[in-house]
Design an enzyme around this catalytic site. Structure first.
Site, PDB file in Angstrom:
ATOM      1  N   ARG A 156       0.865  -1.710   0.328  1.00 53.61           N
ATOM      2  CA  ARG A 156       0.096  -0.523   0.248  1.00 53.61           C
ATOM      3  C   ARG A 156       0.549   0.856  -0.006  1.00 53.61           C
ATOM      4  O   ARG A 156       0.620   2.458   0.610  1.00 53.61           O
ATOM      5  CB  ARG A 156      -0.839   0.462   0.881  1.00 53.61           C
ATOM      6  CG  ARG A 156      -1.952  -0.660   1.116  1.00 53.61           C
ATOM      7  CD  ARG A 156      -2.902  -0.838   1.948  1.00 53.61           C
ATOM      8  NE  ARG A 156      -2.445  -1.308   3.536  1.00 53.61           N
ATOM      9  CZ  ARG A 156      -2.866  -0.859   4.546  1.00 53.61           C
ATOM     10  NH1 ARG A 156      -3.790  -0.614   5.025  1.00 53.61           N
ATOM     11  NH2 ARG A 156      -2.284  -1.233   5.873  1.00 53.61           N
ATOM     12  N   LYS A 177     -19.874   3.243  -8.032  1.00 52.59           N
ATOM     13  CA  LYS A 177     -19.434   2.126  -8.143  1.00 52.59           C
ATOM     14  C   LYS A 177     -19.077   2.346 -10.002  1.00 52.59           C
ATOM     15  O   LYS A 177     -19.274   2.789 -10.741  1.00 52.59           O
ATOM     16  CB  LYS A 177     -20.161   1.264  -8.128  1.00 52.59           C
ATOM     17  CG  LYS A 177     -20.236   1.221  -6.536  1.00 52.59           C
ATOM     18  CD  LYS A 177     -19.660   0.185  -5.777  1.00 52.59           C
ATOM     19  CE  LYS A 177     -20.025   0.340  -3.839  1.00 52.59           C
ATOM     20  NZ  LYS A 177     -19.751  -0.190  -3.179  1.00 52.59           N
ATOM     21  N   ILE A 194     -23.290   6.607  11.348  1.00 51.46           N
ATOM     22  CA  ILE A 194     -23.604   5.012  11.062  1.00 51.46           C
ATOM     23  C   ILE A 194     -22.444   4.207  11.260  1.00 51.46           C
ATOM     24  O   ILE A 194     -23.194   3.081  10.688  1.00 51.46           O
ATOM     25  CB  ILE A 194     -23.382   5.213   9.391  1.00 51.46           C
ATOM     26  CG1 ILE A 194     -23.491   6.199   8.085  1.00 51.46           C
ATOM     27  CG2 ILE A 194     -23.646   3.966   8.469  1.00 51.46           C
ATOM     28  CD1 ILE A 194     -25.542   6.549   8.722  1.00 51.46           C
ATOM     29  N   SER A 203     -19.549   3.946  12.535  1.00 57.10           N
ATOM     30  CA  SER A 203     -17.451   3.877  13.316  1.00 57.10           C
ATOM     31  C   SER A 203     -17.112   5.373  13.125  1.00 57.10           C
ATOM     32  O   SER A 203     -17.902   6.247  12.255  1.00 57.10           O
ATOM     33  CB  SER A 203     -16.977   3.886  12.198  1.00 57.10           C
ATOM     34  OG  SER A 203     -16.883   3.987  10.401  1.00 57.10           O
ATOM     35  N   GLU A 227     -17.000   1.236  16.986  1.00 58.35           N
ATOM     36  CA  GLU A 227     -15.889  -0.112  16.017  1.00 58.35           C
ATOM     37  C   GLU A 227     -15.005   0.182  16.544  1.00 58.35           C
ATOM     38  O   GLU A 227     -14.145  -0.267  15.023  1.00 58.35           O
ATOM     39  CB  GLU A 227     -16.713   0.170  14.904  1.00 58.35           C
ATOM     40  CG  GLU A 227     -18.583   0.004  14.922  1.00 58.35           C
ATOM     41  CD  GLU A 227     -18.538   0.438  13.405  1.00 58.35           C
ATOM     42  OE1 GLU A 227     -17.723  -0.245  12.208  1.00 58.35           O
ATOM     43  OE2 GLU A 227     -19.628   0.269  12.773  1.00 58.35           O
ATOM     44  N   TRP A 230     -18.849  -8.273  -0.462  1.00 61.15           N
ATOM     45  CA  TRP A 230     -17.471  -7.678  -0.472  1.00 61.15           C
ATOM     46  C   TRP A 230     -16.126  -8.863  -0.090  1.00 61.15           C
ATOM     47  O   TRP A 230     -15.191  -8.066   0.309  1.00 61.15           O
ATOM     48  CB  TRP A 230     -17.437  -6.568   0.451  1.00 61.15           C
ATOM     49  CG  TRP A 230     -17.873  -5.516   0.139  1.00 61.15           C
ATOM     50  CD1 TRP A 230     -18.333  -5.207  -1.265  1.00 61.15           C
ATOM     51  CD2 TRP A 230     -17.918  -4.012   0.795  1.00 61.15           C
ATOM     52  NE1 TRP A 230     -18.282  -3.457  -1.867  1.00 61.15           N
ATOM     53  CE2 TRP A 230     -18.811  -2.952  -0.016  1.00 61.15           C
ATOM     54  CE3 TRP A 230     -18.285  -3.645   2.054  1.00 61.15           C
ATOM     55  CZ2 TRP A 230     -19.436  -2.002   0.359  1.00 61.15           C
ATOM     56  CZ3 TRP A 230     -18.854  -2.144   2.409  1.00 61.15           C
ATOM     57  CH2 TRP A 230     -19.571  -1.541   1.586  1.00 61.15           C
ATOM     58  N   ASP A 283     -26.265  -3.123   7.570  1.00 62.70           N
ATOM     59  CA  ASP A 283     -25.140  -2.678   7.001  1.00 62.70           C
ATOM     60  C   ASP A 283     -25.749  -3.221   5.543  1.00 62.70           C
ATOM     61  O   ASP A 283     -25.271  -4.226   6.106  1.00 62.70           O
ATOM     62  CB  ASP A 283     -23.945  -2.147   7.361  1.00 62.70           C
ATOM     63  CG  ASP A 283     -23.706  -0.713   7.680  1.00 62.70           C
ATOM     64  OD1 ASP A 283     -25.092  -0.136   8.517  1.00 62.70           O
ATOM     65  OD2 ASP A 283     -22.837  -0.818   8.102  1.00 62.70           O
ATOM     66  N   HIS A 308     -28.325   0.461   6.136  1.00 61.25           N
ATOM     67  CA  HIS A 308     -28.090   1.400   5.938  1.00 61.25           C
ATOM     68  C   HIS A 308     -27.178   1.242   3.950  1.00 61.25           C
ATOM     69  O   HIS A 308     -26.594  -0.068   3.813  1.00 61.25           O
ATOM     70  CB  HIS A 308     -26.331   1.990   6.665  1.00 61.25           C
ATOM     71  CG  HIS A 308     -25.696   2.677   6.071  1.00 61.25           C
ATOM     72  ND1 HIS A 308     -25.456   4.033   5.886  1.00 61.25           N
ATOM     73  CD2 HIS A 308     -24.057   2.795   5.343  1.00 61.25           C
ATOM     74  CE1 HIS A 308     -25.055   4.765   4.875  1.00 61.25           C
ATOM     75  NE2 HIS A 308     -24.274   4.003   4.758  1.00 61.25           N
ATOM     76  N   HIS A 337     -16.687  11.347   2.989  1.00 56.95           N
ATOM     77  CA  HIS A 337     -15.420  11.017   2.543  1.00 56.95           C
ATOM     78  C   HIS A 337     -14.374  12.777   1.518  1.00 56.95           C
ATOM     79  O   HIS A 337     -13.463  12.663   1.495  1.00 56.95           O
ATOM     80  CB  HIS A 337     -15.601  10.270   0.607  1.00 56.95           C
ATOM     81  CG  HIS A 337     -16.445   9.089   0.970  1.00 56.95           C
ATOM     82  ND1 HIS A 337     -18.401   9.306   1.104  1.00 56.95           N
ATOM     83  CD2 HIS A 337     -16.252   8.023   1.302  1.00 56.95           C
ATOM     84  CE1 HIS A 337     -18.305   7.884   1.324  1.00 56.95           C
ATOM     85  NE2 HIS A 337     -17.108   7.449   1.427  1.00 56.95           N
TER      86      HIS A 337
END
EC number: 2.1.1.14
Length: 772
Positions: free
Chosen positions: A16, A123, A442, A444, A495, A572, A610, A652, A705
């Site tokens: 990464r 997406k 939502i 976290s 979370e 996912w 979710d 969600h 975001h």
């Protein structure tokens, strides 16, 4: 002699590296030159990884998103960034994120917040990759700026790479975008095509022989106007000096086969994993001069290719095509991790069943050697592959008779609530006693460096279970205190203990395995590490109850239990390919149903399940939607509906353009749905103009975001817009998505403004009976 090539390589790096370089730059900790150096190093290494190929993609690397890069190449910049004089890379980040770095901008082009409005994100076809939506208007013009692509091509050529530039085709590019003024996107085609002609000429002048031009739109259902657009576009491009490889992927061509086969290009790539039935008809349709590239290695999943079976099918095709046959992955390898050899802790048996990007390229090497020189030349590799595939098929770890029996015992009643929504809503209102326009998040909260360090130390054995639990409880307590101080109505525990909303659950379920470095890009610097669903799924013990119970013990306010739904767990994950996806989804639904029941027994009366990826699983062809939505909705209902009327079930959905599946969402019968709407300025609520959604809804009021902080008035305006479609008594106020990727110094003011907006709306309601 068949040739090998690749459609694209993962850009994030095996460790990464791109993610960390981007985030360092955005925080102001490193320079643009340092970021560019990381990009150059990654490109060089990735070209080396592909050195055995006959043609290597160039231009597949992007610092944020390849569609965003294409917009800049075509000179299609939103007006709100045209006033910035900075580097093009910074302008790209402004479009993607709302600002180029996580510091205050000197310009402000948005009434909502500092910086500029971030571009809409959605997406990429039916994958878990997100792209920045191109923006169009009737007045849109285009102007070529191929400097970045040409620089990468020169870089590759200097490194001795047999380069094949990759671009997004003009018709798909227009289809991916949105006309902000409601104008006809296809009306821009005549303005766009001369820029593509100029781009191809520039690539030819720079020494490119082949250019891969991606048109995945061809695997979707096209009306006559869009089909005609393909003919117009490629007849306009046919005089180019470069040879065009038209690339399709993610599905079958079906009724578009003739169109794809007869467009005036030098070659056609088809996805022979999901579209194998296209190949035989195409062999009869393709002109004798045209290359056919077959995507025979799955670019979207991580299972080894059965090389023997693939050769059994491929060898007769090779005899017919000869030198006109190319082989490749089915699509870009962007959607799989980089290197399986990095996995030093993965279960050895399961590891032997897998192939990541580098291994998939090696599979191509074996296949082309067998085709060109005979199977005997790679007999050892073929034997090892056959043994691994046989072992997976026959492994007792894959099949659990008890799980199969539980799925077989599912009845229609398994997915039914005790009472209709109206009855449940009255009981829940009496039990929860929430104010008008209730506020929540939502799920976290920021995953701080301290949280990540505690998790790393625990997994490394540097701290024991008690120390880890104490650290997580401290973080939960901090989140609860912060929410109470802000005045939120329904709280979450934050979370802290979860690394990822899917991986966290998968780690606690039988039938899943996990990689250490199996990262794939979701958007920008955001990476996910999908679990590997290799066998039948069972829940050995409760997964979330202890943490949720602890959070509830710290407050008198309702505490939401937070679960990931079965459809999202499926979509996912890297999913086994030896049984229907619907079967795996029902297995997952039963595990979540058991967890919901345990949360309810622990006194939790608000439970969120979710389903962020519900829409993501939709087939690209609308004619196939009914089947998918049938089993997806059934799976959610099985998971959610084993509870009392007083227990409020939330779900969600993020980035979900759901206007065309609103009936299926209503059929899920969740008491409350929360959705992403802020980037689309509540456009997603257009569905409610023609459909009376019966339950409660929380339209997201700020874009998590982006680091931009919304003002209270901006949120009030959004909710007022929502109240034009949804009765105010059924509206919730919440962010678009979870807050794990943000910083506390962003979260607190944003949520504070959200609560302030709710109070303004309540005051207005008390005075006038209307929102605000």
């Amino acid at each position: 002699m068949a040739l090998t090539h690749n459609l694209g390589f993962p850009r994030i790096g095996a460790r990464r590296e791109l993610k960390f370089a981007l985030e360092s730059y955005w925080k102001g900790e490193s320079s643009r030159d340092a970021l560019e150096a990381v990009g150059a190093d990654l490109r060089r290494r990735h070209w080396q990884d592909q050195a055995a190929l006959d043609l290597v993609p160039v231009g597949d690397f992007a610092f944020y998103d390849q569609v965003l890069d294409m917009s800049f190449t075509l000179g299609n910049l939103p007006e709100r960034v045209q006033g910035f004089d900075g580097h093009p890379l910074d302008n790209a980040f402004r479009v993607a994120r709302g600002r180029s770095a996580d510091i205050a901008e000197t310009h402000c082009c948005s009434a909502a917040c500092s910086g500029v409005a971030a571009g809409e994100m959605t997406k990429w076809f039916d994958t878990n990759y997100h792209y920045i939506v191109p923006e169009f208007a009737a007045s849109t013009s285009f102007k070529l700026d191929a400097s970045r692509l040409l620089a990468q091509l020169a870089e590759a050529q200097a490194a001795g790479v047999r380069a094949k530039p990759v671009i997004i085709g003009p018709v798909t590019y227009l289809a991916l975008g949105k006309a902000k003024d409601g104008s006809d996107k296809l009306g821009l085609l005549d303005r766009l095509l001369p820029v593509y002609v100029e781009l191809l000429e520039a690539l030819a002048g720079a020494g490119a022989e082949w250019v891969q031009i991606d048109e995945p739109l061809l695997v979707t259902e096209l009306n006559a106007e869009w089909q005609h657009a393909f003919n117009r576009a490629y007849h306009a491009l046919k005089a180019s000096r470069v040879k065009l490889l038209l690339a399709t992927y993610f599905g079958q061509l079906l009724e578009n086969r003739y169109l794809a086969a007869t467009l005036p290009v030098a070659g056609l790539h088809v996805d022979a994993i999901s579209g194998r039935d296209d190949v035989e008809p195409l062999l009869g349709l393709l002109p004798a001069h045209k290359v056919l590239s077959l995507g025979v290695v799955n670019g979207r999943n991580i299972w080894k290719t059965d090389l023997g079976a693939t050769l059994d099918w491929l060898e007769p095709v090779a005899e017919r095509l000869g030198e006109r046959l190319w082989i490749a992955p089915s699509c870009s390898l962007l959607h799989v991790p980089v290197d399986l050899d990095s996995e030093d802790a993965l279960d050895g048996e399961i590891k032997s069943w897998l192939a990541f990007a580098k291994q998939k390229l090696d599979e191509l090497r074996v296949l082309v050697a067998a085709l060109n020189h005979g199977r005997d030349t790679v007999s050892a590799e073929l034997a090892a592959n056959r043994a691994a595939c046989d072992a997976r098929r026959n492994s007792p770890r894959v099949n659990d008779p008890a799980v199969k029996a539980a799925v077989a015992a599912i009845t229609p009643q398994s997915g039914a609530r005790q009472s209709p929504y109206a009855v449940r809503a009255a009981k829940q209102a009496a039990h929860l006693r929430l104010p008008r326009f209730p506020t929540t998040t939502i799920g976290s909260f920021p995953q701080t460096a301290e949280i990540r360090q505690a998790r790393r130390r625990f997994k490394a054995g540097e701290i024991d279970d008690a120390a880890y639990r104490a650290a997580m409880q401290d973080e939960i307590a901090h989140s609860v205190r912060a929410q109470e101080a802000l005045g939120l109505d329904v709280l979450v525990h934050g979370e802290a203990e979860r690394n990822d909303m899917v991986e966290y659950f998968g780690e606690q379920l039988d039938g899943y395995a996990f990689s250490r470095f199996g990262w794939v890009q979701s958007y920008g610097s955001r990476c996910v590490k999908p679990p590997i669903l290799f066998g039948d799924v069972r829940r050995p013990r409760p997964m979330t109850v202890e943490w949720t119970r602890y959070g509830q013990s710290l407050t008198e306010k309702p505490m939401k239990g937070m679960l990931t739904g079965p459809v999202t767990l499926l979509n996912w994950s890297f999913v086994r390919d030896d049984q229907p996806r619907a079967e795996s989804c029902k297995q997952l639904a039963l595990t979540i149903r058991d967890e919901v029941a345990d949360l309810e027994k622990a006194g939790v009366r608000v439970i969120q399940i979710d389903e962020a990826a519900l829409r993501e699983g939709l087939p690209l062809r609308r004619s196939q939607w009914k089947t998918y939505l049938g089993w997806a909705v059934e799976s959610f209902r099985i998971a959610a509906n084993g509870v009392a009327d007083e227990t409020q079930i939330h779900t969600h959905m993020c980035y979900s353009e759901f206007n065309d599946i609103i009936e299926a969402i209503a059929a899920m019968d969740a008491d409350v749905i929360t959705i992403e709407t802020s980037r689309s300025d509540m456009e997603l609520l257009d569905a409610f103009d023609h459909f009376s959604y019966p339950n409660e809804i929380g339209p997201g009021v700020y874009d998590i975001h982006s680091p931009n902080i919304p003002t209270p008035q901006h949120i009030v305006n959004l909710i007022k817009k929502a109240a034009e479609r949804i009765p105010a008594e059924r509206l919730w106020i919440n962010p678009d998505c979870g807050l794990k990727t943000r910083q506390w110094n962003e979260v607190i003011p944003a949520l504070g403004n959200m609560v302030a907006a709710a109070r303004t709306l309540r005051a207005g309601w008390q005075e006038t009976g209307r929102a605000g």
